[in-house]
Write a protein that holds these residues in place. Structure first.
Motif, PDB file in Angstrom:
ATOM      1  N   TRP A 123       0.845  -1.192   0.000  1.00  0.00           N
ATOM      2  CA  TRP A 123       0.000   0.000   0.000  1.00  0.00           C
ATOM      3  C   TRP A 123       0.882   1.245   0.000  1.00  0.00           C
ATOM      4  CZ3 TRP A 123       0.482  -3.514   4.000  1.00  0.00           C
ATOM      5  CH2 TRP A 123       1.221  -3.064   5.111  1.00  0.00           C
ATOM      6  N   VAL A 125      -0.233   5.426   0.254  1.00  0.00           N
ATOM      7  CA  VAL A 125      -1.117   6.580   0.155  1.00  0.00           C
ATOM      8  C   VAL A 125      -0.370   7.729  -0.534  1.00  0.00           C
ATOM      9  CG1 VAL A 125      -0.481   7.428   2.464  1.00  0.00           C
ATOM     10  CG2 VAL A 125      -2.605   8.181   1.407  1.00  0.00           C
ATOM     11  N   GLN A 154      -4.005   5.801  -4.165  1.00  0.00           N
ATOM     12  CA  GLN A 154      -3.202   4.681  -3.684  1.00  0.00           C
ATOM     13  C   GLN A 154      -2.330   4.214  -4.845  1.00  0.00           C
ATOM     14  OE1 GLN A 154      -2.234   2.510  -1.371  1.00  0.00           O
ATOM     15  NE2 GLN A 154      -3.274   3.411   0.390  1.00  0.00           N
ATOM     16  N   CYS A 202      -3.287   6.383   5.699  1.00  0.00           N
ATOM     17  CA  CYS A 202      -4.117   5.210   5.395  1.00  0.00           C
ATOM     18  C   CYS A 202      -4.068   4.223   6.543  1.00  0.00           C
ATOM     19  CB  CYS A 202      -3.728   4.561   4.072  1.00  0.00           C
ATOM     20  SG  CYS A 202      -2.234   3.579   4.084  1.00  0.00           S
ATOM     21  N   VAL A 264      -8.147  -1.593   3.008  1.00  0.00           N
ATOM     22  CA  VAL A 264      -7.318  -0.400   3.115  1.00  0.00           C
ATOM     23  C   VAL A 264      -8.215   0.823   2.983  1.00  0.00           C
ATOM     24  CG1 VAL A 264      -5.530   0.988   2.000  1.00  0.00           C
ATOM     25  CG2 VAL A 264      -5.195  -1.472   2.296  1.00  0.00           C
ATOM     26  N   GLU A 265      -8.112   1.711   3.966  1.00  0.00           N
ATOM     27  CA  GLU A 265      -8.819   2.991   3.933  1.00  0.00           C
ATOM     28  C   GLU A 265      -7.785   4.097   3.755  1.00  0.00           C
ATOM     29  OE1 GLU A 265     -12.484   2.621   6.871  1.00  0.00           O
ATOM     30  OE2 GLU A 265     -10.652   1.721   7.706  1.00  0.00           O
ATOM     31  N   THR A 266      -8.025   4.953   2.790  1.00  0.00           N
ATOM     32  CA  THR A 266      -7.085   5.991   2.392  1.00  0.00           C
ATOM     33  C   THR A 266      -7.756   7.340   2.530  1.00  0.00           C
ATOM     34  OG1 THR A 266      -6.193   4.446   0.736  1.00  0.00           O
ATOM     35  CG2 THR A 266      -5.608   6.780   0.493  1.00  0.00           C
ATOM     36  N   TRP A 267      -7.054   8.331   3.079  1.00  0.00           N
ATOM     37  CA  TRP A 267      -7.675   9.637   3.241  1.00  0.00           C
ATOM     38  C   TRP A 267      -6.687  10.767   2.978  1.00  0.00           C
ATOM     39  CZ3 TRP A 267      -5.406  12.699   6.955  1.00  0.00           C
ATOM     40  CH2 TRP A 267      -4.636  12.036   7.921  1.00  0.00           C
ATOM     41  N   ARG A 275     -12.059   3.496   0.247  1.00  0.00           N
ATOM     42  CA  ARG A 275     -12.061   2.211   0.948  1.00  0.00           C
ATOM     43  C   ARG A 275     -12.022   1.082  -0.072  1.00  0.00           C
ATOM     44  NH1 ARG A 275     -15.213  -1.991   2.899  1.00  0.00           N
ATOM     45  NH2 ARG A 275     -14.836  -2.603   5.095  1.00  0.00           N
TER      46      ARG A 275
END
Length: 281
Positions: A123, A125, A154, A202, A264-267, A275
């Motif tokens: 991963w 971010v 991502q 993330c 995986v949550e990405t912000w 998500r």
């Protein structure tokens, strides 16, 4: 201003609700989310006449959102561009940006499933910059004027493919289907408190694995745009993945990679969150 790809159609987000751009503009602008960047200045002027579009929260069903920039002509990515990521990679600080490209077919939206290509997928971010005004030889001092907006991204990486001998294959290792998720929306720079200091991060299965700010970039967004445009022509709608901070799986001891069932949550602050759930090959 915030724009989205809702059910495949260009949508402007306002306080009065989402606006279908083609319908409300009477066909002046098409529904194609990609085409808007070719007429970005004209569109931005029109959009600001459509009501209050500042600081809007979309309130949209995220399942309806596609990639806000679905078919960029060019996708650039910058490696080793956070000081802490350079350190965890065991490299020296670069003297100039490390550049590779991703392929367009890797683009996907801000939610859904991604099929793993193997057992060494990592991963990363990233803040993603969307070009509004293209050109060559863009000075850093004018670079933000050429940016339509930013979004979250991502840069998923199959490390085995990326690093296998005899020579690294960054572009191929990062371009499997779904390996370049972006979204949920594109946000114009004027929405950001400081476009050179944007928080991002993330989480893997609820555990935060990356957290930083673009103030920690080795090469800032303006410096990257100046560097790229001195070599290639930038086109409206091009994407620039600006690099990832420390916390990638390859940097762990031992390395840790994505497995089927992982989420995986990405912000990115001021942009929103993505998500993605991963499934086996």
């Amino acid at each position: 201003m915030r724009i989205a790809n809702v059910d495949g159609r260009l949508t402007l987000l306002t306080r009065q609700g989402p606006v279908d751009v083609e319908e409300v503009s009477g066909g002046r602008f098409t529904s194609d989310p990609q085409a808007v960047y070719d007429v970005w200045d004209e569109f931005a002027g029109w959009a600001r006449e459509q009501g209050d579009v500042t600081g809007v929260e979309s309130g949209l069903d995220t399942a309806r959102l596609g990639a806000p920039v679905p078919q960029p002509r060019q996708i650039f990515a910058i490696g080793l561009n956070y000081v802490d990521h350079v350190e965890e990679s065991g490299n020296d600080l670069p003297s100039f940006p490390t550049v590779f490209t991703n392929f367009q077919s890797a683009i996907t939206g801000p939610t859904g499933t991604v099929r793993l290509s193997g057992d060494s997928v990592d991963w990363e971010v990233e803040l993603v910059v969307v070009v509004g005004r293209g050109g060559r030889d863009i000075p850093a001092a004018q670079a933000w004027q050429h940016v339509a907006g930013v979004t979250a991204g991502q840069d998923l990486s199959d490390r085995e493919v990326q690093l296998r001998p005899p020579a690294p294959q960054f572009s191929v290792g990062k371009s499997f289907a779904g390996y370049a998720p972006i979204g949920p929306v594109v946000v114009t720079p004027d929405e950001l408190a400081d476009p050179d200091d944007i928080a991002l991060g993330c989480a893997l299965n609820g555990e935060q694995v990356q957290s930083s700010t673009t103030a920690q970039l080795v090469f800032s967004v303006p410096q990257v745009i100046e560097y790229l445009s001195a070599v290639v022509e930038l086109y409206p709608g091009d994407l620039i993945f600006t690099g990832t901070p420390a916390g990638v799986g390859l940097g762990r001891t031992p390395p840790e990679y994505l497995r089927p069932g992982d989420v995986v949550e990405t912000w990115v602050a001021g942009v929103g969150a993505m998500r993605h759930e991963f499934v086996g090959a």
